[in-house]
Design an enzyme around this catalytic site. Structure first.
Site, PDB file in Angstrom:
ATOM      1  N   ASP A   9      36.391   7.415  33.864  1.00 48.06           N
ATOM      2  CA  ASP A   9      35.030   8.329  33.645  1.00 48.06           C
ATOM      3  C   ASP A   9      35.396   9.536  34.953  1.00 48.06           C
ATOM      4  O   ASP A   9      35.231   9.378  35.894  1.00 48.06           O
ATOM      5  CB  ASP A   9      33.933   7.648  34.592  1.00 48.06           C
ATOM      6  CG  ASP A   9      32.559   8.250  34.658  1.00 48.06           C
ATOM      7  OD1 ASP A   9      32.602   9.117  34.011  1.00 48.06           O
ATOM      8  OD2 ASP A   9      31.637   7.800  35.319  1.00 48.06           O
ATOM      9  N   GLU A  31      25.628   1.179  30.244  1.00 50.01           N
ATOM     10  CA  GLU A  31      24.907   1.208  31.710  1.00 50.01           C
ATOM     11  C   GLU A  31      23.432   1.298  31.536  1.00 50.01           C
ATOM     12  O   GLU A  31      22.695   1.939  32.210  1.00 50.01           O
ATOM     13  CB  GLU A  31      25.524   2.688  32.192  1.00 50.01           C
ATOM     14  CG  GLU A  31      26.659   2.753  32.485  1.00 50.01           C
ATOM     15  CD  GLU A  31      27.234   4.062  33.092  1.00 50.01           C
ATOM     16  OE1 GLU A  31      26.365   5.094  32.855  1.00 50.01           O
ATOM     17  OE2 GLU A  31      28.235   4.070  33.896  1.00 50.01           O
ATOM     18  N   GLU A  58      31.192  15.511  39.821  1.00 47.56           N
ATOM     19  CA  GLU A  58      30.816  14.091  40.453  1.00 47.56           C
ATOM     20  C   GLU A  58      32.109  13.490  41.222  1.00 47.56           C
ATOM     21  O   GLU A  58      31.738  12.930  42.284  1.00 47.56           O
ATOM     22  CB  GLU A  58      30.597  13.360  39.194  1.00 47.56           C
ATOM     23  CG  GLU A  58      30.290  12.002  39.512  1.00 47.56           C
ATOM     24  CD  GLU A  58      29.883  11.093  38.556  1.00 47.56           C
ATOM     25  OE1 GLU A  58      29.781  11.568  37.239  1.00 47.56           O
ATOM     26  OE2 GLU A  58      29.534   9.797  38.683  1.00 47.56           O
TER      27      GLU A  58
END
Lengths: 721, 721
Positions: A380, A306, A408
């Site tokens: 993820d 990323e 998240e």
């Protein structure tokens, strides 16, 4: 009405007892304020009046303070710390009188953090011994002893031997130097970098106390999306100050190391890990760190992922990058935690397969002080994922678990989701790596591969500046539970739920009996109303707040929802069998056998591995479309049930926590409906079937849901983009 | 040692009295926990046992709760709220029995916020009446009554009539929607926009309570560097929720209005204030706001300043922009607060002159519901500035004072600076606008111009998510003091210091006698060690943290330090007399006369108005260079004195506050030396004279100080640049 009025009630309560405290959300599970009946109070009081602490360290002072707090707040008494006729002796095994020592099975102290709490009889009188090899083991023993009182256990003939099963039990703070927290939903960073090192905030001590009480022994202070500035000398002075505060609590500090720091700070032209100048720069920097912090833990590194720099940039491998740093850290007993969370935008390969493909071939190549830190699943931190296939596939490598405690993808700041249930599911999963029973717990705690030198578990912290640390009062349970499962990865979610509820609120069995299932079921609820049947990563882009199955315009294919759900007129789901990406081949044959048949794969993973026709007949006899809708509705119903249970909990919890949780459950209920409505309307475009009759009328159009924007959703900041 | 150990002492203290509270920094000046002798406790207890509250509003409930908290926490008793034989009656004047009413001078209730606290005799018995015209006046009266107890006053024959002298007493929050706070040094924004409107945090109620207790009656929720998004419908729902919470505390909400909102939200091609579509857009938006918030206060606008959009963009004047909005707000009794803080990068004119030049000609042109909000000085919240020449220059315009409570240029989060001393200096300054005695206080409270319909004072808040609200424990005093001076701008700094110290810590005279001068002198200390003798704006660029007299590379001339100090081989300072920019001409002739002679101008303003030779002979007989060095050293010495005084205060304050303040004073002392060293080394380049003998050896070179960088200093964020 306002919330202050509730204070009157509280104050009247204050008066009704001579000296009692309310539950305090600031003090987490350590407020020592649960109701206690008089009989038990007298029993406990009579047994802890006189304590001898035979150590003169800072840790010894912490033990003393903690016991005095317990006595004052729980028992309305005070302890005399004395060497004459103590009822309790707290001493390192080597400092115990031999007449006591011979009654203790010191062989069971298997490591430096093990402790024994044991009642022995001396001259017909009971004497309680808390012992271990180190000061820290005494602190752990003390917290364990205190917990028995918090749980209202009989302590008359107590005998407990315990030891952490995992060596490195670490929080990962995704905290930026500007005070923001990536994926943080509990305010901002508790590290006040600007006022450090001069200003030592009380919260640093409280943080260390809370972590020590659950056995967490390490903390990575800064974000994995790293900023080299943390490695400058002024910042190392700040880090040193925190390390000095945390040390007597048994907590080491770690930092993330930005791989390009030699360029950014050292002004070198390269960060090539084989370049001699680069190595010298790191060597000198590491020497500087250890001069300030002799027990510095080591580095956590997110490389070539990323947008982060890494060894691949210079044609070097992850092994070459990790081993270079590990070699330099070795003389100081420092470790490298190298994240396996890598996936490339240059690759057309299924993202779920990339980390495995990249790392599995390196098995055995990493130095012994390298841990490869692997997320629990291959994508993820989704509400549910199959386990990461690297577990079991790298027998000659220390694999470290990375769980996410901050929510998240699981409702962020406003959803009550008890994560130990998720962790338990992962940890108890059988990888068959060395035959049946090769659970992930046994891989990461080293039981399966005895030659692994280091074991570890990391949790991405959910801690912030909110008064109650975690924003949602029940998110405290996830911090607590992570600590317990990092100590012993076989700890059941249910036992954690009961412990945490009892320590935080009350041991009243009516409360525990109702709230334990609420916690346990909360994880399945979020799976159901967000991503049932193996759906994944269909959240809104970037901030990941709310549903976004329509997301299709992100710069990378694998940042889009449509990449993951692959809805079309034929069906729904990602074909990861042989006819598709064949990610399934990365799993052991036992799993392949079960999962490679659409009729035997657990339905919880169906859409993860299969593109399933809308009219596919599910085990319940209904179509996929109907069943998916049923799960979405089930998730919504489960939140409603949680609300109804909570309404009856008012007598057991303080009014602030009651009201906060009530409001948050209301938000959760409304957002569960939002998820159901948006996802069903979106997928209906492809399924072209009517909504089942049990779905209430949806008040908006799909366009309405698609138009909702949240540019200031927390946890992400414009400057990071 | 760790800070928890101090808890033992605290807990032992707890036991030594039956029921007493420690000072709690979360509760500001309202903890009701100061030590109280038994005699006074008995006296107070006997007088407040039975209270009748004759109002059934939410405000009445707040009054009840507050009194009960007082009784519980200060007096260890509880109040019975009763209508039979009360000792205290709290009732609106219209609801008082006529037999009581006739003993009250109701004529002295000059406005809706006035209150009377009066002891009357009925049947030979004392009866205390708290009355006013509105519920809010009763709340103010109650807080005033409570304050008498906090100050340990004799309440046996109490008689107080009070009334705010200024109508709008408003906090300006420079809070962004992402939770950051521009120029915030106490953590992040207390507004959790993301979880609003569903989640009503306790802090919102506590905030309203604290403000009501000091008479603040309005709050601008968002940054003057505005984001139009606050005006979208979902955000207005959030704002409405806060307005509903604040209303019973007498606090109205205001918003900043981004002038280009019709473009950004309304998708119009222009934001020209004379364009009919633009006017319609605002009309409709204002109607939407008032539908949700019927008592919405109005807009604060920063227009055509530092990159903000405004009417000038369309060739329209500030008057045209402000009046357009004022016309639309008028039917709802809303106001426009239009900031005079404008200066242009296109102008070569002295920045100190620009606001005056721009606004003075508009006197009389603004609508009656427009207030022009003027900072106290013509530059920007410096440690000391001459007053803003607009005060006194716009007799036909409502001028509103803007003070900064957050310490952008005054040591930020770590310096103890008591700002009411600064405010007092400004407010008591004579403008001679209507002859001698025309103080700024009389201009802004309307005394000088009776025809002003609206009066107001704004303070840029220093409030954030820090547990103690303001970061530095003593920064609470600045919030408190602002409130007191907004209520009555003639309130002396000394009386505020004594009140705040007594209410927050203890009324012990030894403590008050030592701490009052510490607070009072702290403001001159910061002037001395940062910008003595009229120096200004020589801080580091952007974040304004620390000294930066060398700053010369900013994009705008007037963002550079060298623009302001103009040091050269000849001397130091900005010539603003006739030979220079002649900013002096904007002041009245009485001031011009005194200031236009370098020998009669007060030395505190010398370098603001003159470029002074380095060897200029000052009043003390020494050169400018020597004297400036003397002041820098004096500032450092004053901080050392503060530290020494504080060391003796440990018996009077709780240990956390003692330790926090001790650490912060240590930082302040170190930074005062930094300021002295960096500024003297820098200016010495031009003065070319040796450092006087009283300056200790400076441990670093000028290059060292110039190289210090603070990219993560708080209060500014990369995304704003």
């Amino acid at each position: 009405m306002n919330r202050y009025n509730s204070l009157i009630g509280l104050l009247i309560l204050f008066f009704s007892c001579n000296f009692c405290f309310s539950q305090s959300s600031e003090e987490l599970w350590l407020s020592y304020s649960q109701p206690l009946n008089n009989k038990l109070k007298e029993t406990y009081t009579s047994k802890i009046k006189h304590i001898q602490i035979k150590t003169f360290s800072e840790t010894g002072e912490i033990i003393k303070t903690e016991l005095q707090m317990l006595a004052t707040k729980m028992l309305d008494t005070s302890i005399s710390f004395t060497s004459t006729t103590p009822q309790i002796i707290i001493a390192k095994i080597d400092n115990l009188d031999s007449k006591f020592k011979q009654k203790i099975n010191s062989q069971s102290l298997v490591n430096n953090e093990s402790f024994i709490i044991q009642t022995i009889t001396v001259h017909q009188k009971d004497l309680l011994i808390i012992t271990g090899k180190t000061d820290i083991s005494l602190l752990y023993g003390t917290y364990c002893f205190i917990k028995q009182l918090q749980l209202h256990k009989d302590i008359s003939s107590i005998s407990i031997t315990d030891s952490p099963k995992i060596q490195l039990r670490i929080l990962n703070h995704w905290d930026n130097l500007d005070g923001t927290v990536e994926r943080g939903y509990a305010g901002f960073s508790i590290w006040d970098w600007h006022l450090l090192p001069g200003f030592k905030k009380e919260i640093y001590y409280e943080y260390a106390r809370a972590n020590a009480s659950i056995g967490i022994n390490g903390t990575v202070l800064n974000n994995v999306n790293s900023n080299a500035y943390i490695l400058t000398s002024p910042y190392l002075q700040k880090v040193k100050t925190l390390a000095d505060i945390f040390r007597p609590y048994g907590i080491k500090v770690y930092l993330t190391a930005r791989f390009s720091a030699p360029i950014e700070l050292g002004k070198l032209p390269t960060a090539d890990p084989l370049n001699e100048e680069v190595i010298q720069w790191w060597k000198s920097k590491i020497s500087e760190i250890y001069k300030e912090i002799p027990d510095f833990g080591g580095f956590l590194i997110k490389a070539n992922s990323e947008g982060q720099p890494g060894p691949n940039t210079y044609g070097r491998s992850h092994v070459e990058g990790a081993n270079m740093l590990a070699t330099l850290l070795e003389p100081y007993q420092g470790v490298v935690m190298w994240r396996a969370f890598v996936y490339s935008e240059q690759q057309s390969e299924d993202r779920a397969k990339q980390a495995f493909n990249e790392f599995a071939p390196f098995d055995g190549a990493f130095k012994e002080n390298v841990l490869v830190q692997v997320k629990n699943g291959p994508i993820d931190f989704q509400p549910r994922e199959p386990y990461h296939p690297l577990f079991g596939a790298m027998p000659k490598t220390s694999l470290m678990m990375e769980f996410q405690i901050t929510q998240e993808y699981l409702g962020q700041g406003s959803h009550l989701v008890f994560l130990p249930k998720l962790y338990e599911e992962v940890l108890s999963t059988d990888t068959y790596a060395k035959g049946k029973g090769s659970t992930i717990a046994k891989i990461i705690d080293g039981e399966l591969y005895q030659d692994h030198r280091i074991t570890g578990m990391a949790g991405v912290a959910n801690i912030g500046t909110e008064t109650n640390w975690t924003g949602h009062p029940f998110a405290q349970a996830n911090w607590y539970g992570f600590g317990r499962q990092a100590w012993d990865p076989t700890t059941s979610a249910e036992s954690i739920a009961k412990e945490w509820l009892s320590m935080t609120f009350t041991t009243d069995s009516l409360f525990i009996q109702q709230m334990t299932p609420l916690l346990i079921n909360s994880r399945e609820a979020v799976v159901n109303y967000m991503t049932p049947l193996g759906l994944h990563h269909i959240m809104n882009a970037e901030h990941h707040y709310g549903p976004g199955p329509w997301i299709a315009n992100m710069s990378r294919p694998d940042w889009n929802s449509i990449y993951y759900h692959r809805a079309d007129s034929l069906g729904l789901g990602f074909d990861r069998t042989q006819t598709g990406s064949n990610a399934l081949e990365q799993y052991p044959k036992e799993i392949q056998e079960q999962f490679s048949n659409i009729h035997t794969i657990p339905e919880a993973y169906l859409l993860w591995f299969y593109h399933v026709p809308w009219d596919f007949k599910m085990k319940n006899g209904h179509t996929l479309w109907y069943t998916m809708a049923w799960y979405y509705q089930q998730g919504v119903n489960e939140v409603k049930n949680m609300q109804q249970t909570w309404e009856h909990m008012q007598p057991y919890v303080n009014n602030d926590i009651y009201q906060d949780t009530r409001m948050l459950l209301e938000i959760q209920y409304s957002e569960a409906q939002w998820w159901r409505n948006a996802c069903l309307l979106y997928f209906q475009q492809f399924a072209k079937m009517p909504l089942p009759e049990f779905i209430p009328e949806i008040p908006h159009t799909l366009d309405y849901y698609k138009a909702l924007k949240f540019p200031y959703a927390p946890g992400i900041h414009p400057s990071w983009n």
